[in-house]
Design an enzyme around this catalytic site. Structure first.
Site, PDB file in Angstrom:
ATOM      1  N   CYS A 116      -2.617  11.210  -1.563  1.00  0.00           N
ATOM      2  CA  CYS A 116      -3.394  10.190  -0.848  1.00  0.00           C
ATOM      3  C   CYS A 116      -4.234  10.847   0.237  1.00  0.00           C
ATOM      4  O   CYS A 116      -5.264  10.334   0.636  1.00  0.00           O
ATOM      5  CB  CYS A 116      -2.470   9.154  -0.244  1.00  0.00           C
ATOM      6  SG  CYS A 116      -1.168   9.894   0.748  1.00  0.00           S
TER       7      CYS A 116
ATOM      8  N   GLU B 123       1.733   2.130   2.806  1.00  0.00           N
ATOM      9  CA  GLU B 123       1.062   3.446   2.791  1.00  0.00           C
ATOM     10  C   GLU B 123       0.248   3.483   1.502  1.00  0.00           C
ATOM     11  O   GLU B 123       0.799   3.700   0.420  1.00  0.00           O
ATOM     12  CB  GLU B 123       2.099   4.570   2.824  1.00  0.00           C
ATOM     13  CG  GLU B 123       2.936   4.621   4.091  1.00  0.00           C
ATOM     14  CD  GLU B 123       2.175   5.119   5.305  1.00  0.00           C
ATOM     15  OE1 GLU B 123       1.044   5.611   5.149  1.00  0.00           O
ATOM     16  OE2 GLU B 123       2.703   4.999   6.416  1.00  0.00           O
TER      17      GLU B 123
ATOM     18  N   GLU C  15     -10.849   6.746  -5.374  1.00  0.00           N
ATOM     19  CA  GLU C  15      -9.930   7.862  -5.186  1.00  0.00           C
ATOM     20  C   GLU C  15      -9.854   8.636  -6.510  1.00  0.00           C
ATOM     21  O   GLU C  15      -9.466   8.078  -7.535  1.00  0.00           O
ATOM     22  CB  GLU C  15      -8.568   7.239  -4.855  1.00  0.00           C
ATOM     23  CG  GLU C  15      -7.582   8.155  -4.242  1.00  0.00           C
ATOM     24  CD  GLU C  15      -6.269   7.422  -3.919  1.00  0.00           C
ATOM     25  OE1 GLU C  15      -6.015   6.331  -4.466  1.00  0.00           O
ATOM     26  OE2 GLU C  15      -5.520   7.962  -3.116  1.00  0.00           O
TER      27      GLU C  15
ATOM     28  N   LYS D   3      13.200   1.585  -5.332  1.00  0.00           N
ATOM     29  CA  LYS D   3      12.729   1.636  -6.722  1.00  0.00           C
ATOM     30  C   LYS D   3      11.739   2.793  -6.827  1.00  0.00           C
ATOM     31  O   LYS D   3      10.599   2.693  -6.375  1.00  0.00           O
ATOM     32  CB  LYS D   3      12.031   0.331  -7.118  1.00  0.00           C
ATOM     33  CG  LYS D   3      11.775   0.279  -8.610  1.00  0.00           C
ATOM     34  CD  LYS D   3      10.472  -0.362  -8.990  1.00  0.00           C
ATOM     35  CE  LYS D   3       9.277   0.530  -8.858  1.00  0.00           C
ATOM     36  NZ  LYS D   3       9.218   1.700  -9.739  1.00  0.00           N
TER      37      LYS D   3
HETATM   38  P1  NAP Z   1       1.041   2.609  -7.989  1.00  0.00           P
HETATM   39  O1  NAP Z   1       0.615   2.440  -9.389  1.00  0.00           O
HETATM   40  O2  NAP Z   1       0.582   1.631  -6.980  1.00  0.00           O
HETATM   41  O3  NAP Z   1       2.638   2.646  -8.042  1.00  0.00           O
HETATM   42  C1  NAP Z   1       3.403   2.877  -6.873  1.00  0.00           C
HETATM   43  C2  NAP Z   1       4.755   2.247  -7.059  1.00  0.00           C
HETATM   44  O4  NAP Z   1       4.603   0.838  -7.190  1.00  0.00           O
HETATM   45  C3  NAP Z   1       5.498   2.712  -8.318  1.00  0.00           C
HETATM   46  O5  NAP Z   1       6.870   2.782  -8.037  1.00  0.00           O
HETATM   47  C4  NAP Z   1       5.199   1.579  -9.288  1.00  0.00           C
HETATM   48  O6  NAP Z   1       6.143   1.430 -10.314  1.00  0.00           O
HETATM   49  C5  NAP Z   1       5.263   0.392  -8.371  1.00  0.00           C
HETATM   50  N1  NAP Z   1       4.573  -0.784  -8.879  1.00  0.00           N
HETATM   51  C6  NAP Z   1       3.490  -0.841  -9.678  1.00  0.00           C
HETATM   52  N2  NAP Z   1       3.150  -2.135  -9.910  1.00  0.00           N
HETATM   53  C7  NAP Z   1       4.055  -2.891  -9.240  1.00  0.00           C
HETATM   54  C8  NAP Z   1       4.241  -4.300  -9.079  1.00  0.00           C
HETATM   55  N3  NAP Z   1       3.424  -5.191  -9.648  1.00  0.00           N
HETATM   56  N4  NAP Z   1       5.274  -4.728  -8.324  1.00  0.00           N
HETATM   57  C9  NAP Z   1       6.104  -3.845  -7.743  1.00  0.00           C
HETATM   58  N5  NAP Z   1       5.981  -2.507  -7.840  1.00  0.00           N
HETATM   59  C10 NAP Z   1       4.954  -2.032  -8.580  1.00  0.00           C
HETATM   60  O7  NAP Z   1       0.645   4.029  -7.417  1.00  0.00           O
HETATM   61  P2  NAP Z   1       0.908   5.454  -8.060  1.00  0.00           P
HETATM   62  O8  NAP Z   1      -0.073   5.655  -9.149  1.00  0.00           O
HETATM   63  O9  NAP Z   1       2.353   5.634  -8.369  1.00  0.00           O
HETATM   64  O10 NAP Z   1       0.611   6.408  -6.831  1.00  0.00           O
HETATM   65  C11 NAP Z   1      -0.664   6.818  -6.511  1.00  0.00           C
HETATM   66  C12 NAP Z   1      -1.212   5.992  -5.362  1.00  0.00           C
HETATM   67  O11 NAP Z   1      -0.329   6.077  -4.247  1.00  0.00           O
HETATM   68  C13 NAP Z   1      -2.541   6.513  -4.878  1.00  0.00           C
HETATM   69  O12 NAP Z   1      -3.416   5.448  -4.626  1.00  0.00           O
HETATM   70  C14 NAP Z   1      -2.179   7.223  -3.579  1.00  0.00           C
HETATM   71  O13 NAP Z   1      -3.235   7.327  -2.670  1.00  0.00           O
HETATM   72  C15 NAP Z   1      -1.068   6.385  -3.083  1.00  0.00           C
HETATM   73  N6  NAP Z   1      -0.235   7.123  -2.125  1.00  0.00           N
HETATM   74  C16 NAP Z   1      -0.328   6.811  -0.799  1.00  0.00           C
HETATM   75  C17 NAP Z   1       0.411   7.518   0.121  1.00  0.00           C
HETATM   76  C18 NAP Z   1       0.314   7.192   1.585  1.00  0.00           C
HETATM   77  O14 NAP Z   1       1.199   7.594   2.324  1.00  0.00           O
HETATM   78  N7  NAP Z   1      -0.705   6.472   2.045  1.00  0.00           N
HETATM   79  C19 NAP Z   1       1.254   8.539  -0.291  1.00  0.00           C
HETATM   80  C20 NAP Z   1       1.326   8.845  -1.647  1.00  0.00           C
HETATM   81  C21 NAP Z   1       0.570   8.115  -2.557  1.00  0.00           C
HETATM   82  P3  NAP Z   1       5.917   2.145 -11.728  1.00  0.00           P
HETATM   83  O15 NAP Z   1       6.150   3.559 -11.494  1.00  0.00           O
HETATM   84  O16 NAP Z   1       6.899   1.512 -12.601  1.00  0.00           O
HETATM   85  O17 NAP Z   1       4.495   1.838 -12.131  1.00  0.00           O
END
Ligand code: NAP
Length: 492
Positions: free
Chosen positions: A296, A262, A393, A186
């Site tokens: 991240c 991650e 962050e 997804k």
């Molecule tokens: P996010 O809001 O947590 O969303 C990530 C994914 O989760 C998206 O596909 C999102 O779908 C989905 N999602 C959101 N709520 C959900 C739920 N209740 N149940 C299932 N899936 C759900 O994060 P983001 O804003 O896209 O990305 C930024 C974050 O990712 C930052 O905190 C960054 O540090 C972290 N990140 C970490 C790494 C690593 O390797 N450690 C790498 C890249 C990014 P939708 O798009 O539909 O909201």
């Protein structure tokens, strides 16, 4: 029709917009769609199928049905397929790069860099596929024989973020294919198109039906929840924010699902008195400004020895102020827009909080008065320890600088966060480097470099930055179960 629209149509030609289930493309069960936008203009660029919970279960059915046959394929065949996928993605570098720039906003040069990085997971894991091994040993009693071998975990669910639309997908898909797992992904609703094009390429190079299914949706929880609750699913790999990761971990606990997480970061970037300041500024530019700070791994806190803090901060501000902002597809652009209005508001809120707390704004500190979600590259000096920007962050082009007196204080400040993904250190002292590699609470450490991501290395965090590793020889283990077979004494 404007030139912009023509070029957008050109980029989107051949990019699927449906759900991909059991090797076929189709509309969502309800025919519903959701819109994808260009963050450089705010305009809609595509309508994508909005998968429903029923589509989700159909995808899981397909991956469960394909699992046994896929696990039985020859490792060499899976390796050749991954290698063909690597070649195909590289051959389409310009297509993937233009698409990522369009839906995510990063400058084209960075998008090309992500294609090289993302494709490399396909090549790296093609090479790991044929090295899955086990062991055979005699037990200490001299009688029983111990056979240990590796089995694919089984059907997986992947949930990915919008900031690296290609690499976050290949970092999971490639080791899962290598290990013999089937999967459903997804992608983020803000950037689903890159994953859809990747699925198209994997289909073209011969990935069997059901091994990979893709569910773009605007309703993440409703679609993924039933899959996580389904006992046929064996693994969840999530990349995204720590808050959502915690919720998914709690959901996964119900069926003791294997998970890889991650999550977020709050990387310290520590500059010691013996560092080469110009090299540190160059490293800081990479660690901060790659992906407009939406990474991240982005350096979030610049912890600089008092003796060179002013020089470092001034040079960093001068370099940041010279960057060219604009739509990522325009020549010479070095910094693209942030992903959306909400993200830009959050960045500005953290800057304002620091300013109110007493920080000095050396450059930036405001959004740009133009279409799209642009924010000026910003350097904050003398940021008080209790400012929110040092805890949260920032996910934007903002560099807060604080100072320290000695190594112990630098370590205390660097570790003063619930996150532990990556740290960067600039120093010429080798013994200090070794001490810090033991003292800093982080999954990854960069010494005199501003980027550590490498498909051949284990990427991942400690503390609230996550569980598990992606890439390296460790990455495939996330998709393998260890099976032990006890065999009676063959001589008795
Ligand atoms: P996010 O809001 O947590 O969303 C990530 C994914 O989760 C998206 O596909 C999102 O779908 C989905 N999602 C959101 N709520 C959900 C739920 N209740 N149940 C299932 N899936 C759900 O994060 P983001 O804003 O896209 O990305 C930024 C974050 O990712 C930052 O905190 C960054 O540090 C972290 N990140 C970490 C790494 C690593 O390797 N450690 C790498 C890249 C990014 P939708 O798009 O539909 O909201």
């Amino acid at each position: 029709m404007s030139t912009k629209n023509e070029s957008t149509l050109d980029i989107l030609r051949g990019v699927p917009t449906g759900v991909f289930i059991n090797g076929g493309w189709r509309d969502a069960e309800t025919n519903a769609t959701f819109q994808v936008h260009d963050p450089a203009t705010g305009q809609t660029i595509a309508d994508v199928a909005d998968a429903t919970p029923a589509d989700g279960l159909e995808a899981l059915d397909a991956s469960v049905a394909a699992q046994k046959g896929w696990a039985a394929t020859a490792p060499r065949d899976r390796a050749e397929l991954l290698r063909a996928a690597f070649d195909a993605v590289i051959a389409r570098t310009d297509d993937f790069a233009a698409l990522m720039t369009l839906e995510m906003g990063k400058p084209l040069a960075e998008a090309r860099g992500e294609v090289a990085y993302g494709a490399e997971f396909l090549r790296w894991f093609s090479e790991e596929t044929v090295r899955i091994s086990g062991r055979y040993a005699t037990a200490p009693d001299g009688k029983t024989r111990l056979l240990v071998h590796k089995r694919p975990v089984g059907p997986c669910l992947f949930i990915t973020p919008w900031n690296f639309p290609l690499a976050m997908a290949t970092r999971k898909i490639a080791p899962a294919i290598a290990a013999g797992c089937t999967m459903t992904i997804k992608p983020a609703k803000l950037t689903p198109l890159t994953t859809l094009l990747l699925a198209h390429v994997l289909d073209e190079v011969g990935l069997p039906p059901g091994v990979l299914n893709v569910l773009p949706t605007s309703n993440a929880e409703a679609v993924t929840g039933p899959l996580i609750a389904d006992p046929r699913l064996r693994k969840l790999s999530f990349t995204g924010s720590t808050d959502i990761g915690k919720r998914l971990l709690a959901d996964s606990a119900q069926s003791v699902l294997r998970t890889s997480m991650e999550l977020g970061g709050n990387a310290p970037f520590v500059v010691f008195a013996d560092a080469d300041v110009d090299a540190a500024v160059a490293g800081a530019m990479t660690a901060k400004m790659r992906n407009m700070g939406e990474a991240c791994t982005a350096a979030n806190r610049f912890i600089v020895h008092r003796s060179l803090a002013t020089e470092f901060a001034t040079k960093l501000a001068d370099t940041m102020a010279k960057l060219t902002l604009g739509p990522g597809n325009e020549t010479g652009v070095e910094v693209g827009p942030l992903i959306d209005q909400q993200s830009r508001d959050k960045v500005h809120e953290l800057v304002e909080d620091a300013r109110r707390a007493g920080a000095t704004v050396l450059t930036g500190g405001h959004q740009l008065d133009r279409d799209g979600y642009f924010y000026a590259p910003t350097v904050l000096f003398d940021v008080p320890e209790d400012a929110r920007i040092l805890r949260e962050e920032v996910f934007g082009p903002v560099a807060p600088v604080i100072t320290f007196e000695d190594e112990a204080e630098a370590i205390r400040l660097a570790n003063d966060t619930e996150y532990g993904l990556v740290a960067y250190v600039f120093t010429r002292d080798t013994a200090r480097t070794l001490r810090l590699s033991e003292e800093l609470e982080t999954g990854m450490l960069g010494i005199n470099v501003g980027v550590v991501s490498n498909p051949a290395a284990p990427f991942g965090g400690v503390k609230q930055s996550g569980l598990g590793r992606e890439g390296g020889i460790e990455g495939i283990e996330e998709y393998l179960d260890t099976r032990y077979v006890g065999i009676s004494d063959p001589y008795s």
